[in-house]
Design a protein around this motif. Structure first.
Motif, PDB file in Angstrom:
ATOM      1  N   UNK A 193       1.375  -1.409   0.050  1.00 51.59           N
ATOM      2  CA  UNK A 193       0.053   0.287  -0.562  1.00 51.59           C
ATOM      3  C   UNK A 193       0.517   1.064   0.043  1.00 51.59           C
ATOM      4  N   UNK A 194      -0.079   1.788  -0.203  1.00 50.67           N
ATOM      5  CA  UNK A 194       0.737   3.178   0.015  1.00 50.67           C
ATOM      6  C   UNK A 194       0.322   4.643   0.240  1.00 50.67           C
ATOM      7  N   UNK A 236      -2.368   7.493 -13.359  1.00 47.57           N
ATOM      8  CA  UNK A 236      -1.861   6.575 -13.985  1.00 47.57           C
ATOM      9  C   UNK A 236      -1.746   4.885 -13.768  1.00 47.57           C
ATOM     10  N   UNK A 237      -1.907   4.588 -12.523  1.00 42.75           N
ATOM     11  CA  UNK A 237      -2.293   2.962 -12.510  1.00 42.75           C
ATOM     12  C   UNK A 237      -2.870   1.872 -11.376  1.00 42.75           C
ATOM     13  N   UNK A 254      -8.575  -3.676  -3.106  1.00 42.52           N
ATOM     14  CA  UNK A 254      -8.699  -3.436  -1.445  1.00 42.52           C
ATOM     15  C   UNK A 254      -7.799  -1.934  -1.967  1.00 42.52           C
ATOM     16  N   UNK A 255      -7.057  -1.282  -2.977  1.00 44.66           N
ATOM     17  CA  UNK A 255      -6.967   0.039  -2.732  1.00 44.66           C
ATOM     18  C   UNK A 255      -4.357  -0.229  -3.188  1.00 44.66           C
ATOM     19  N   UNK A 256      -4.458  -1.606  -3.461  1.00 45.95           N
ATOM     20  CA  UNK A 256      -2.652  -1.915  -2.152  1.00 45.95           C
ATOM     21  C   UNK A 256      -2.016  -1.907  -3.651  1.00 45.95           C
ATOM     22  N   UNK A 257      -0.827  -1.754  -4.232  1.00 50.05           N
ATOM     23  CA  UNK A 257      -0.671  -1.409  -5.119  1.00 50.05           C
ATOM     24  C   UNK A 257       0.695  -3.172  -5.802  1.00 50.05           C
ATOM     25  N   UNK A 258       0.486  -3.571  -7.232  1.00 55.66           N
ATOM     26  CA  UNK A 258       1.887  -4.723  -7.850  1.00 55.66           C
ATOM     27  C   UNK A 258       2.163  -3.627  -8.774  1.00 55.66           C
ATOM     28  N   UNK A 259       3.500  -3.471  -8.592  1.00 52.27           N
ATOM     29  CA  UNK A 259       4.440  -2.989 -10.144  1.00 52.27           C
ATOM     30  C   UNK A 259       5.046  -3.731 -10.829  1.00 52.27           C
ATOM     31  N   UNK A 309       5.183   0.639   3.921  1.00 51.80           N
ATOM     32  CA  UNK A 309       5.598   1.428   2.259  1.00 51.80           C
ATOM     33  C   UNK A 309       5.657  -0.325   1.754  1.00 51.80           C
ATOM     34  N   UNK A 310       5.735  -0.020   0.233  1.00 53.33           N
ATOM     35  CA  UNK A 310       5.794  -1.469  -0.171  1.00 53.33           C
ATOM     36  C   UNK A 310       6.746  -1.822  -0.782  1.00 53.33           C
ATOM     37  N   UNK A 311       6.855  -3.216  -0.751  1.00 54.37           N
ATOM     38  CA  UNK A 311       7.960  -4.341  -0.196  1.00 54.37           C
ATOM     39  C   UNK A 311       8.650  -4.394  -1.276  1.00 54.37           C
TER      40      UNK A 311
END
Length: 190
Positions: free
Chosen positions: A98-99, A127-128, A133-138, A180-182
């Motif tokens: 999550x951010x 843009x992502x 659940x609102x988390x990010x995967x990049x 913060x993201x891992x």
């Protein structure tokens, strides 16, 4: 008389040389005075304030960096992955998690000196595609990947820079308490 003069010169040489060496080390070290670690990410919450320490101010002056004031945002830099290995451009990484809340955020790859890694693009809050659940995967790397992809090129060390603009995290006192993201290594080319 000559012996006293030589001892005085030796003491001055050691003092000046030792002082210069300690400043050089403090300005060039990965984690210097005033840093707060959040996992593998480092931030300097006092950098844009009057509370910034002299070494941090000197580092900013030497690099010619533009720093954010505490009310403007907070910049996090990661030079290592979750396993503690240095980030390198010839490898692929996943950035997951999550951010923290922010009006807008950006994530880009940078060289150790701070210059963007070509092709100098960034992911940002607008843009992502977020996971449920609102988390990010990049994915970060030279090879195109489905979903959120941050392109890099070349070889050598790099850093990932996450900047939170207009964030309540920047004005809170518990910066080290946030998540913060891992950053995990997926594999390397060559």
């Amino acid at each position: 008389m000559l012996r006293t003069a030589l001892l005085t010169l030796l003491a001055l040489a050691v003092a000046i040389g030792g002082g210069a060496a300690s400043v050089w080390y403090a300005l060039g070290s990965e984690e210097s005075i005033g840093a707060t670690a959040v996992g593998t990410w480092l931030t300097y919450p006092d950098l844009g304030t009057v509370n910034a320490d002299p070494y941090s101010r000197a580092k900013v002056a030497r690099e010619g960096a533009l720093v954010l004031g505490r009310a403007e945002g907070l910049r996090f830099v990661a030079q290592r992955d979750a396993a503690g290995e240095p980030l390198v451009r010839q490898c692929r990484y996943t950035v997951e998690g999550t951010i923290p809340p922010a009006r807008i955020w950006t994530l880009h790859a940078a060289e150790r000196g701070g210059a963007p890694v070509p092709p100098a693009r960034a992911l940002n809050a607008q843009i992502v595609t977020y996971l449920p659940g609102g988390s990010l995967a990049a994915t970060v790397g030279a090879r195109a990947a489905p979903g959120n992809w941050l392109a890099t090129s070349g070889s050598g060390p790099m850093a990932l820079v996450l900047t939170l603009y207009d964030s309540p995290v920047a004005v809170s006192t518990g910066v080290s308490d946030i998540q913060l993201p891992r950053i995990a290594k997926v594999g390397c080319d060559g």
